[in-house]
Design an enzyme around this catalytic site. Structure first.
Site, mmCIF file in Angstrom:
data_model
loop_
_atom_site.group_PDB
_atom_site.id
_atom_site.type_symbol
_atom_site.label_atom_id
_atom_site.label_comp_id
_atom_site.label_asym_id
_atom_site.label_seq_id
_atom_site.Cartn_x
_atom_site.Cartn_y
_atom_site.Cartn_z
ATOM 1 N N HIS A 267 -14.195 -41.207 84.026
ATOM 2 C CA HIS A 267 -13.736 -40.413 83.132
ATOM 3 C C HIS A 267 -12.375 -40.821 82.340
ATOM 4 O O HIS A 267 -12.120 -41.118 81.419
ATOM 5 C CB HIS A 267 -13.760 -38.847 83.470
ATOM 6 C CG HIS A 267 -13.314 -38.070 82.446
ATOM 7 N ND1 HIS A 267 -14.164 -37.479 81.458
ATOM 8 C CD2 HIS A 267 -12.068 -37.741 81.754
ATOM 9 C CE1 HIS A 267 -13.340 -36.785 80.625
ATOM 10 N NE2 HIS A 267 -12.257 -36.647 80.787
ATOM 11 N N GLU A 268 -11.328 -40.953 83.308
ATOM 12 C CA GLU A 268 -10.092 -41.054 83.074
ATOM 13 C C GLU A 268 -10.005 -42.915 82.863
ATOM 14 O O GLU A 268 -9.318 -43.096 81.909
ATOM 15 C CB GLU A 268 -8.930 -41.051 84.314
ATOM 16 C CG GLU A 268 -9.097 -39.433 84.629
ATOM 17 C CD GLU A 268 -8.731 -38.384 83.491
ATOM 18 O OE1 GLU A 268 -8.284 -38.964 82.390
ATOM 19 O OE2 GLU A 268 -9.003 -37.525 83.526
ATOM 20 N N HIS A 271 -10.846 -43.222 79.298
ATOM 21 C CA HIS A 271 -9.457 -42.854 78.447
ATOM 22 C C HIS A 271 -8.498 -44.235 78.158
ATOM 23 O O HIS A 271 -8.001 -44.582 77.534
ATOM 24 C CB HIS A 271 -8.867 -41.668 78.966
ATOM 25 C CG HIS A 271 -9.318 -40.292 78.668
ATOM 26 N ND1 HIS A 271 -9.198 -39.845 77.392
ATOM 27 C CD2 HIS A 271 -9.350 -39.452 79.355
ATOM 28 C CE1 HIS A 271 -9.891 -38.751 77.317
ATOM 29 N NE2 HIS A 271 -10.026 -38.226 78.630
ATOM 30 N N GLU A 297 -11.672 -38.027 74.027
ATOM 31 C CA GLU A 297 -12.665 -37.303 74.754
ATOM 32 C C GLU A 297 -14.032 -38.170 74.751
ATOM 33 O O GLU A 297 -14.616 -38.262 75.747
ATOM 34 C CB GLU A 297 -12.727 -35.990 74.703
ATOM 35 C CG GLU A 297 -13.191 -35.322 75.635
ATOM 36 C CD GLU A 297 -12.314 -35.087 77.139
ATOM 37 O OE1 GLU A 297 -11.187 -35.531 76.815
ATOM 38 O OE2 GLU A 297 -12.872 -34.914 78.148
#
Lengths: 504, 504
Positions: A267-268, A271, A297
């Site tokens: 997830h990170e 980003h 997101e």
């Protein structure tokens, strides 16, 4: 002064602000990854000094002159594109910040600082009443804020615009309404499914060192550039872009649930890929970052869900995972593993929610925020309103406010309008996936081969490179040919979870 | 404006500079401990932005007014002690910085940036001639600098004053002369000793992880506060004080020579203890740091040599060391170990030199620098002058300039006057040890018990707490009752090395 000279002076001024911002970013990263406890108080003062300086520069008479001079039509037309975008961004920020009476703003900063402690205590003691007066003041400030800044249509639009420019209550009501109407029955179907995934194996011990190595392997395969970043440990994981050559990922490790680190890191990492791949021409301007919370997101969720929770991804990587914790997965075949990591169902806590139910947690908050800002709900009625909606959306009712209305820090920090971005990100991600499928019809084959470069390249070409120079809906339009449309997410969730739960 | 208000305004101004300095410090730490390569260029710009701002503040008209207003006798007398010291420090800095013509300074900054690359290349290619023109310009600048700032007595005094206020060529000639006259024959004695220490065991493999754990154990026993600091890995180890609550140590690990990490960590730990224990009333002023390079070095060397290379210290810690690398020390008794870590003798490279010969490397540089600044030596003659002195002091002659005059980076960075501090630190440390012996007659017993707290407390009480509010010679006088005196170091070295080499 020539236009070129004026433009240069403006860019130098903005570059200085941006450099201060980078120093602030590094200090923020440091505070969250290992700064010694006893230095924190003084470090906060340093942060305050630099932040005040940036605020001063954003609202200074110098900035005002730049905006007035360069906005003049004959001059504006001669500016380079990056300067044009930068100017508009600075103007927006200037207007916003100078619309708020300085005294009110100072009072608000103090209020939120106190409110955060009050919230933490209230949550711990499960005592909403003690937090209520703070939240009432915060909501009152936000209502006044909307009046100071002005609004079109719904009052809540002004707050939405801070995080998701171009999105309005009209649009979101429609999108979230459809999502809610389709996901609520899906959750029911899944909950009642006879064939529930096996999950016991998820909670065996997986040594932290091995999770770290695995996290790095996965980040590398995602094309995260370790020469332009690093991976550290923290309590509340985040990614931070200091400049495109220094975008840091943080994660946390739970030795009894490897999913925290694996999916958190992916997830990170999503980003981080965004920030690493913004076009370098934007460095030193406010355009050198993701365009909105929601689009940001969309990138993290694209990687976490459409890649990381995809069966084909694990066809490639399950052996690697097993090599780091062999005993844990002995006798667990790929299908069992895949179903296990996609277990889904109603739960109270947003940050622990799964892909299927997550949007419902957000929609609940959106509806409450909208009601609060428009005066349709009062703070004192929040706990009950929260619990009613939980029951309506997920069929469960919190037994305490700590697992209900008090669970998130956001409101105590004064942030209203931020929550919707989380669910918008899901919606965008699904739309991007549909668009990507046209250009990359062999998506799953690439996952199976571990060849993620074309996927990353597609996202860079269509999203990352533009930084903040395009608005969210512009990115969406250019990439997918349409506006925001929840159908893609709905179809994806229905198809996936009916398959995982063997309902079709 | 009242005196109180003026004082407060000045302190706020200085606090802001100090806060900028802390941000700069964190960025510098980050660059040297793991900042990703691709972000370095942009980070350097951020450093430049903040450093320029600090320079601007130090030399601004605002600063000038503060200095003029507050220095007025009737006002000065009303100021608090911390403000008085701060004002004097700011005045000194203002005078120094504004004495240099701005254009010359800018040219010099560019020159040293180029010179550092030229030096690195010259060292690699063993080609002094290619570096010579840069060094000539640097020396010329330093000669001019002395004229701009002015000097008393010897021209080199002005440069010494930057790093070691109060020390002069007269004083140092005397101190270094005595040191040289006594150590040169000692080195000869030791070199010719029949009974040389066994050293082969030093170079066995000692796993990095275990060195890390050992380094932390030792730092803790030194009373280094890990809640006000952290230990990281770097290429050129250093300690940095960001504020007294955040003082970071770095070290490096050589798996084939554990001494690098062990003694390096103790050394940097000594620096760190100084910065962690400055009185908090100095936070936010230029007084919140070690008073001089030499006194700082006295702290690191006190711990490294008087504690870390002491037999009693290893009577306590040798078993701990062995537990981290048992095979390596099997069959090596404490005496053999102790003699091994204290092996000493002539060598070419300063940073690899031992406790006994180190000062000679420094005295050599001091004599050359003094000659250069006074025009008694020219740059073109340096390589030969260097080699001659090496032969005179240590009885060995470098066969290349890379292991001679080109070995250190300092001159390419424009630093003259800095080297002497290293040897002054040794002299101070030995004097402090003599003074400590009076208050702590059971020093060795404490080492044997692993009870280092009283030693740290003594240093805090006599040195650390004052930060920069006392000058080096003031600290020395108050603590030891005398001025700088090399006898203590000479006696220590003679006694120790005659014992280690079984000469007595």
């Amino acid at each position: 002064m020539s236009v070129e000279a004026k433009e240069q002076a403006f860019r130098d001024y903005v570059k200085k602000m941006s450099n201060y911002g980078e120093a602030i970013g590094l200090m923020a990263w440091d505070l969250r990854t290992g700064a010694p406890r006893k230095g924190v108080e003084q470090r906060s003062e340093v942060l305050g000094t630099l932040s005040s300086e940036v605020f001063r520069m954003k609202t200074s008479d110098t900035m005002k002159s730049f905006i007035e001079d360069l906005s003049e039509d004959s001059i504006f037309q001669q500016l380079g594109d990056v300067t044009k975008g930068t100017l508009l961004e600075c103007k927006k920020e200037y207007t916003k910040l100078t619309n708020v009476p300085e005294e009110e703003y100072s009072k608000f900063v103090v209020l939120t600082a106190k409110a955060e402690s009050a919230w933490a205590e209230a949550k711990e003691k499960n005592d909403f009443k003690s937090f209520q007066p703070y939240l009432e003041e915060i909501v009152a400030y936000n209502r006044k804020y909307v009046e100071w800044v002005g609004y079109e249509g719904n009052k809540y639009n002004t707050l939405l615009d801070e995080y998701e420019p171009g999105l309005t209550v009209d649009i979101i009501d429609n999108v979230f309404g459809k999502l809610r109407d389709e996901i609520v029955p899906l959750v029911k179907e899944v909950t009642e499914a006879k064939n529930q995934p096996q999950t016991e194996f998820l909670f065996h011990n997986f040594p932290q060192k091995h999770q770290e190595a695995l996290s790095k392997d996965i980040l590398k395969s995602m094309q995260y550039d370790f020469q332009a970043g690093r991976l550290d440990t923290t309590v509340h994981p985040f990614a931070i872009g200091l400049n495109p050559g220094d975008v840091r990922v943080t994660t946390k490790y739970d030795e009894n649930d490897f999913r925290t680190a694996v999916f958190g890191t992916i997830h990170e990492g999503g980003h981080a890929l965004y920030e690493q791949n913004v076009d370098l021409k934007y460095v030193g301007t406010p355009l050198c970052s993701g365009t909105s919370m929601g689009i940001h997101e969309s990138q993290s969720l694209f990687w976490e869900n459409f890649v990381g929770r995809n069966r084909a991804f694990w066809e490639k990587n399950y052996d690697l995972l097993k090599s780091y914790s062999p005993q844990q997965f002995a006798g667990i075949d790929l299908d069992t593993y895949y179903r296990g990591i996609n277990v889904a169902g109603p739960s109270f806590i947003r940050i622990e929610a799964d892909e299927m139910t997550y949007s419902l947690h957000i929609i609940l908050r959106y509806e409450l925020e909208k009601g609060l800002i428009n005066g349709d709900i009062e703070v004192k009625d929040l706990p009950e309103a929260w619990n009613d909606k939980m029951e309506e959306f997920l069929g469960i009712r919190p037994s305490t406010d700590a697992e209900g209305v008090l669970q998130d820090v956001h409101w105590s920090g004064g942030s209203f309008g931020y929550f919707p971005s989380y669910a918008l990100g899901y919606v965008y991600a699904a739309q991007l996936k549909t668009a990507m499928d046209k250009d990359i019809p062999n998506f799953e084959e690439l996952l199976r081969e571990g060849n993620l470069a074309p996927i990353k390249e597609w996202l860079t070409e269509n999203v990352h490179q533009y930084g903040k120079s395009k608005e969210p809906l512009e990115i969406l339009k250019d990439t997918t040919g349409e506006g925001i449309n929840p159908t893609h997410l709905i179809n994806y969730l229905k198809e996936k979870y009916r398959e995982v739960y063997k309902l079709s």
